[in-house]
Motif scaffolding. Structure first.
Motif, mmCIF file in Angstrom:
data_model
loop_
_atom_site.group_PDB
_atom_site.id
_atom_site.type_symbol
_atom_site.label_atom_id
_atom_site.label_comp_id
_atom_site.label_asym_id
_atom_site.label_seq_id
_atom_site.Cartn_x
_atom_site.Cartn_y
_atom_site.Cartn_z
ATOM 1 N N TYR A 128 54.203 -34.411 -46.570
ATOM 2 C CA TYR A 128 55.712 -34.584 -47.757
ATOM 3 C C TYR A 128 57.239 -35.663 -47.664
ATOM 4 O O TYR A 128 57.581 -36.095 -48.189
ATOM 5 N N ASN A 159 57.722 -36.871 -57.795
ATOM 6 C CA ASN A 159 56.903 -36.598 -56.286
ATOM 7 C C ASN A 159 57.516 -34.664 -55.875
ATOM 8 O O ASN A 159 57.139 -34.220 -55.248
ATOM 9 N N ASN A 167 57.333 -39.708 -47.827
ATOM 10 C CA ASN A 167 57.455 -39.213 -48.815
ATOM 11 C C ASN A 167 58.802 -38.868 -49.562
ATOM 12 O O ASN A 167 59.643 -40.506 -49.600
ATOM 13 N N GLU A 168 59.340 -38.001 -49.209
ATOM 14 C CA GLU A 168 60.717 -37.340 -49.969
ATOM 15 C C GLU A 168 61.460 -38.525 -49.170
ATOM 16 O O GLU A 168 62.216 -38.933 -50.549
ATOM 17 N N ARG A 210 49.530 -40.847 -50.905
ATOM 18 C CA ARG A 210 51.107 -40.864 -51.157
ATOM 19 C C ARG A 210 51.818 -40.329 -49.361
ATOM 20 O O ARG A 210 53.341 -40.423 -49.514
ATOM 21 N N GLU A 247 58.003 -45.216 -56.977
ATOM 22 C CA GLU A 247 57.601 -44.117 -56.016
ATOM 23 C C GLU A 247 59.529 -43.502 -57.022
ATOM 24 O O GLU A 247 60.334 -43.602 -56.632
#
Length: 270
Positions: free
Chosen positions: A232, A213, A236-237, A149, A208
């Motif tokens: 990350y 996460n 992602n975040e 991810r 998501e």
């Protein structure tokens, strides 16, 4: 189950958003910390169930237990306040400002992150017996989720970033619907049933969630995941948080508020 009408539960949504903006810093942080920690434990539970059963659907079926627990206890997730607090501003509630909303979001983010990080450290310690042995099957699975991810999206560049953003949008459309579900009933069983369905859907579809996460990625790094802290946040975040804001507010909060609290005049007949 005792059911509230849409006009009634939308008013409750606005009241709740207003209350969260005016809540003390201490209480906001405590409630957010506990929400992040409980959701992290639910994520471990879901991953463990998926690995042990060999079915991802089993994990999705069981994951909502964490969301139900934390909302019944009155704790706060970032995804929920993204949807609720702006409604108090739209409703022109006294003392509600953009600055107050952003303050609430920031405090809830910090609290959720610290709670999820605490559980991540505990579980990484447990999976490795104090980091003295390699993680077992469940620990390895959590580590690989972080890789898939982050680097999995980075492989596709801008389209990968857009994909994870949309997964974040769809996630909080469902999660915030679950938050509303807790308000449409006055019984515990009614609240749980109404929350369970959309939460299960989001988890089963692999959408998501920014707070989930906050657990998966730090624990993944602790358990040997092959990605970085920068991976990350960038892959992602950040896009997930943005997607969660859009999904919760545009598809749940604003639609319900507009059509049930600010209903347009009825069309003339004839």
């Amino acid at each position: 189950m005792a059911y509230l009408s849409p006009a009634e539960f939308v008013t409750k949504m606005v009241d709740t958003g207003e209350a969260k903006i005016h809540m003390s810093t201490r209480d906001t942080l405590i409630r957010a910390f506990m929400a992040g920690a409980i959701l992290a434990l639910a994520a471990v539970f879901a991953v463990s169930a998926s690995v042990m059963s060999g079915s991802a659907l089993i994990g999705a079926l069981l994951f909502p237990v964490g969301v139900c627990m934390l909302y019944l206890l009155g704790f706060d997730l970032l995804t929920g306040v993204f949807m609720l607090t702006p409604l108090a501003l739209l409703d022109k509630r006294p003392g509600v400002t953009v600055r107050g909303i952003l303050r609430n979001w920031g405090l809830v983010f910090v609290g959720n992150f610290l709670g999820a990080l605490t559980v991540a450290g505990m579980m990484a310690f447990i999976f490795t017996y104090g980091f003295s042995v390699p993680p077992g099957e469940i620990g390895q699975k959590i580590g690989h989720i972080g890789e898939a991810r982050t680097l999995g999206y980075a492989e596709y560049g801008l389209m990968g970033w857009a994909t994870i953003f949309l997964r974040g949008v769809l996630c909080n459309w469902m999660v915030s619907t679950g938050v509303v579900g807790a308000m449409i009933s006055t019984t515990v069983s009614g609240k749980v049933i109404a929350m369970w369905m959309p939460i299960m859907l989001f988890f089963a579809m692999g959408f998501e969630h920014s707070v989930v996460n906050m657990f998966l990625f730090p624990s993944g790094l602790m358990l040997g995941g092959n990605f970085s802290v920068m991976d990350y946040f960038i892959w992602n975040e950040i896009p997930v948080v943005l997607g969660n804001i859009v999904g919760g507010l545009a598809f749940t909060g604003l639609t319900l508020y507009t059509t049930h609290a600010r209903t347009a005049p009825q069309r003339a007949i004839g």
